[in-house]
Each structure stands twice: as structure tokens, then as C-alpha cells.
Design a protein around this motif. Sequence first.
Motif, PDB file in Angstrom:
ATOM      1  N   TYR A 162      -6.792   3.253  -0.692  1.00 63.44           N
ATOM      2  CA  TYR A 162      -8.088   2.841  -0.130  1.00 63.44           C
ATOM      3  C   TYR A 162      -8.906   2.096  -1.180  1.00 63.44           C
ATOM      4  N   TYR A 163      -8.908   2.623  -2.395  1.00 60.35           N
ATOM      5  CA  TYR A 163      -9.630   1.960  -3.489  1.00 60.35           C
ATOM      6  C   TYR A 163      -8.994   0.609  -3.812  1.00 60.35           C
ATOM      7  N   ALA A 164      -7.661   0.529  -3.763  1.00 57.93           N
ATOM      8  CA  ALA A 164      -6.955  -0.704  -4.121  1.00 57.93           C
ATOM      9  C   ALA A 164      -7.313  -1.857  -3.190  1.00 57.93           C
ATOM     10  N   TYR A 165      -7.247  -1.626  -1.867  1.00 60.70           N
ATOM     11  CA  TYR A 165      -7.524  -2.755  -0.985  1.00 60.70           C
ATOM     12  C   TYR A 165      -9.019  -3.010  -0.827  1.00 60.70           C
ATOM     13  N   SER A 166      -9.842  -1.982  -1.027  1.00 59.64           N
ATOM     14  CA  SER A 166     -11.290  -2.196  -1.009  1.00 59.64           C
ATOM     15  C   SER A 166     -11.721  -3.057  -2.187  1.00 59.64           C
ATOM     16  N   THR A 167     -11.165  -2.767  -3.360  1.00 56.24           N
ATOM     17  CA  THR A 167     -11.446  -3.578  -4.546  1.00 56.24           C
ATOM     18  C   THR A 167     -10.911  -4.980  -4.366  1.00 56.24           C
ATOM     19  N   MET A 168      -9.733  -5.090  -3.809  1.00 55.10           N
ATOM     20  CA  MET A 168      -9.113  -6.386  -3.546  1.00 55.10           C
ATOM     21  C   MET A 168     -10.005  -7.245  -2.655  1.00 55.10           C
ATOM     22  N   PHE A 169     -10.530  -6.644  -1.584  1.00 60.18           N
ATOM     23  CA  PHE A 169     -11.385  -7.406  -0.683  1.00 60.18           C
ATOM     24  C   PHE A 169     -12.643  -7.889  -1.394  1.00 60.18           C
ATOM     25  N   GLU A 170     -13.284  -7.019  -2.154  1.00 55.78           N
ATOM     26  CA  GLU A 170     -14.535  -7.404  -2.819  1.00 55.78           C
ATOM     27  C   GLU A 170     -14.309  -8.477  -3.874  1.00 55.78           C
ATOM     28  N   ALA A 202      -0.902 -13.435  -3.089  1.00 53.55           N
ATOM     29  CA  ALA A 202      -0.734 -13.462  -4.549  1.00 53.55           C
ATOM     30  C   ALA A 202      -1.495 -12.307  -5.194  1.00 53.55           C
ATOM     31  N   TYR A 203      -2.700 -12.048  -4.702  1.00 49.02           N
ATOM     32  CA  TYR A 203      -3.501 -10.946  -5.249  1.00 49.02           C
ATOM     33  C   TYR A 203      -2.829  -9.611  -4.934  1.00 49.02           C
ATOM     34  N   ALA A 204      -2.367  -9.451  -3.709  1.00 49.42           N
ATOM     35  CA  ALA A 204      -1.713  -8.203  -3.306  1.00 49.42           C
ATOM     36  C   ALA A 204      -0.458  -7.955  -4.134  1.00 49.42           C
ATOM     37  N   ASP A 205       0.294  -9.000  -4.427  1.00 50.57           N
ATOM     38  CA  ASP A 205       1.490  -8.864  -5.262  1.00 50.57           C
ATOM     39  C   ASP A 205       1.124  -8.317  -6.639  1.00 50.57           C
ATOM     40  N   ARG A 206       0.057  -8.832  -7.218  1.00 54.28           N
ATOM     41  CA  ARG A 206      -0.353  -8.375  -8.547  1.00 54.28           C
ATOM     42  C   ARG A 206      -0.764  -6.903  -8.526  1.00 54.28           C
ATOM     43  N   ILE A 214       6.624   3.401  -8.419  1.00 56.33           N
ATOM     44  CA  ILE A 214       7.265   2.888  -7.213  1.00 56.33           C
ATOM     45  C   ILE A 214       8.263   1.795  -7.604  1.00 56.33           C
ATOM     46  N   SER A 215       9.300   1.637  -6.813  1.00 56.85           N
ATOM     47  CA  SER A 215      10.365   0.678  -7.101  1.00 56.85           C
ATOM     48  C   SER A 215       9.933  -0.740  -6.761  1.00 56.85           C
ATOM     49  N   LYS A 216      10.745  -1.703  -7.167  1.00 56.76           N
ATOM     50  CA  LYS A 216      10.482  -3.108  -6.848  1.00 56.76           C
ATOM     51  C   LYS A 216      10.461  -3.318  -5.343  1.00 56.76           C
ATOM     52  N   ALA A 217      11.384  -2.681  -4.645  1.00 58.83           N
ATOM     53  CA  ALA A 217      11.424  -2.812  -3.184  1.00 58.83           C
ATOM     54  C   ALA A 217      10.170  -2.225  -2.556  1.00 58.83           C
ATOM     55  N   GLN A 218       9.720  -1.081  -3.070  1.00 59.33           N
ATOM     56  CA  GLN A 218       8.511  -0.452  -2.547  1.00 59.33           C
ATOM     57  C   GLN A 218       7.281  -1.303  -2.838  1.00 59.33           C
ATOM     58  N   GLN A 219       7.271  -1.986  -3.979  1.00 52.45           N
ATOM     59  CA  GLN A 219       6.158  -2.864  -4.319  1.00 52.45           C
ATOM     60  C   GLN A 219       5.990  -3.967  -3.283  1.00 52.45           C
ATOM     61  N   LYS A 220       7.099  -4.479  -2.768  1.00 51.78           N
ATOM     62  CA  LYS A 220       7.021  -5.535  -1.750  1.00 51.78           C
ATOM     63  C   LYS A 220       6.369  -5.006  -0.477  1.00 51.78           C
ATOM     64  N   GLY A 221       6.754  -3.801  -0.080  1.00 52.61           N
ATOM     65  CA  GLY A 221       6.148  -3.210   1.113  1.00 52.61           C
ATOM     66  C   GLY A 221       4.678  -2.911   0.910  1.00 52.61           C
ATOM     67  N   VAL A 222       4.331  -2.361  -0.257  1.00 55.68           N
ATOM     68  CA  VAL A 222       2.937  -2.055  -0.557  1.00 55.68           C
ATOM     69  C   VAL A 222       2.104  -3.329  -0.548  1.00 55.68           C
ATOM     70  N   LEU A 226      -1.158  -4.072   1.708  1.00 58.03           N
ATOM     71  CA  LEU A 226      -2.438  -4.438   1.112  1.00 58.03           C
ATOM     72  C   LEU A 226      -3.022  -5.664   1.808  1.00 58.03           C
ATOM     73  N   VAL A 227      -2.172  -6.645   2.100  1.00 54.57           N
ATOM     74  CA  VAL A 227      -2.631  -7.842   2.819  1.00 54.57           C
ATOM     75  C   VAL A 227      -3.189  -7.451   4.183  1.00 54.57           C
ATOM     76  N   ILE A 228      -2.437  -6.637   4.917  1.00 54.28           N
ATOM     77  CA  ILE A 228      -2.879  -6.205   6.248  1.00 54.28           C
ATOM     78  C   ILE A 228      -4.220  -5.487   6.159  1.00 54.28           C
ATOM     79  N   SER A 229      -4.363  -4.612   5.175  1.00 55.88           N
ATOM     80  CA  SER A 229      -5.572  -3.801   5.048  1.00 55.88           C
ATOM     81  C   SER A 229      -6.780  -4.647   4.679  1.00 55.88           C
ATOM     82  N   ALA A 230      -6.609  -5.567   3.714  1.00 57.44           N
ATOM     83  CA  ALA A 230      -7.725  -6.425   3.307  1.00 57.44           C
ATOM     84  C   ALA A 230      -8.155  -7.337   4.452  1.00 57.44           C
TER      85      ALA A 230
END
Length: 255
Positions: A162-170, A202-206, A214-222, A226-230
Motif C-alpha cells: 500500500y505504501y509502495a503504490y501510494s508513494t509511486m502515485f504521489e 518504468a517506475y513500477a519496475d524500479r 522476491i524472485s525476478k519472476a515475482q518482481q515482474k508480477g509485482v 503496482l501499475v494497476i494499483s497506481a
Amino acid sequence: MESMTLTRKEMSSLLLSLQGNHEQSPLTILQTAWSKNHQQACQKGASLPAFLTTEMRPVIEKVIQGIQFNGFSLQEIADLGSLIEYSNVSITSIQNWVKRDFKELFVIKEGRKYSINQAALLFIIDDLKSNLDFLSIRRLFHTLFFGREKDITEFIEPVQFYYAYSTMFEELDANNDQMFDIVGHTSTANSQDTLLDNMVKAYADRVAQSMTGISKAQQKGVSNILVISALSVQTSYLQAVAKRYYNATVFLDFD
């Protein structure tokens, strides 16, 4: 009376602080948020009358008093949710989610309250429902919080996400107009939608790559979630504006 308002980043920071995982105290987070929304009153030395006309929910009064939280009641979660700008959290919707639509995520022992992470889950549901149905949200939660293991070992805490995508949006809305700040759009350059897609992804990837455990594969899903949430946060704002105009049209009765 004026209601206190928090951005999603401020609310997620508050939850993290109540959990003991933020550099600022819960009271400091509330003070900073309130002062930001009352800059003129503070500059004029009128902070006391401004504060006295601000409605404080009982759960916020507990935070101000320094009361420790072992969990929240559903009413307290609803009261917190009502402080989030452009949010649609209500006690009725929350009761439906925990008792029916997402009940497997909200099991508590008799007499115990709901955890901070469960409160964050409810706020995430409220954001995501602006774009997704409940079945889709459950699928995302399974991927995001429980992975593919049958023992559903949690590897990302809901409050952290929740903090990650909230910060991302702001950070992608630096001028605080509730819309992503897209640059580079001209009649001959990339289209607005392409620029938006590339910027947010690009921001979500970072952010996803910075997450440990989390694994590389999990990072792609996350990253995708993050994009969907933002994007859902921006959708919530647009829906709130549309609803205000609808209410104004009905209430003012232009016929």
C-alpha cells in the motif's frame, strides 16, 4: 466542522508507524498532514481555531493520545478509510468484504481485532475495485501476497505494498493535481497513452526490483500490480469528480 483528510501515502505511513516500521511517529505524521492542509492558518498564527474546527474521528483521537493499537475494529477501519482523499470506504462495504467477498483473508480469532495489514488490504480493495471486479482482485492478491505456494506463506506485507503504490502515485503526480505528470507529448512525438504507459511501468519496475526477498519472476508480477494499483488511484479521483457533478446536478435541480 471540517473533516481531516489524508493522502494514501500519509495513510500508509500512519499504518506503518502504528506497526513500528516508520521513522516518524503516528502523531508527527498526522501533524504534518494537518499543517500541510492549513498552511495559511498556521502562517497567520490561527492554527488553534483551525484545529478546533477540524473533526477528529475517535480512532484519530486515540492516535493523538498515544494509545497503542493491537488491532482495529471494523468501525475504526471505516473511520480511517473515510479520511483518505477520493476514497469510497464505508462500514457497509467493509462488512461485506470481510464477511463475504474476501472472508478467507480476514479470519480473526474470537475477541481479537483486525490487524494493520488487514486494514491495509481493505484500503487496497477499495482502490482496486475502481478498475477490477472482486474475482480479479482475489487473483491479484494470491499472486502478490501469497505467491504460488499452497502454504500461502506471505512474502510481501499488504501495508508495505500500500505504501509502495501510494508513494509511486504521489511521485508521479509532483504537482498534486491527482493526474500523472506526463511530459514529451507533442503532435509529432509519442501519443499520450504510450508516454503514460512507459512512465508508469518504468517506475513500477524500479520499485519492484528494489524489493528484497522476491524472485525476478515475482518482481515482474509485482511491477504489473503496482501499475494497476497506481492507475486505480487516478481512476478513484476521476470517479469522485464525476460523482460530485452528478450530485450537484440532482441537488440543484436545473429543470
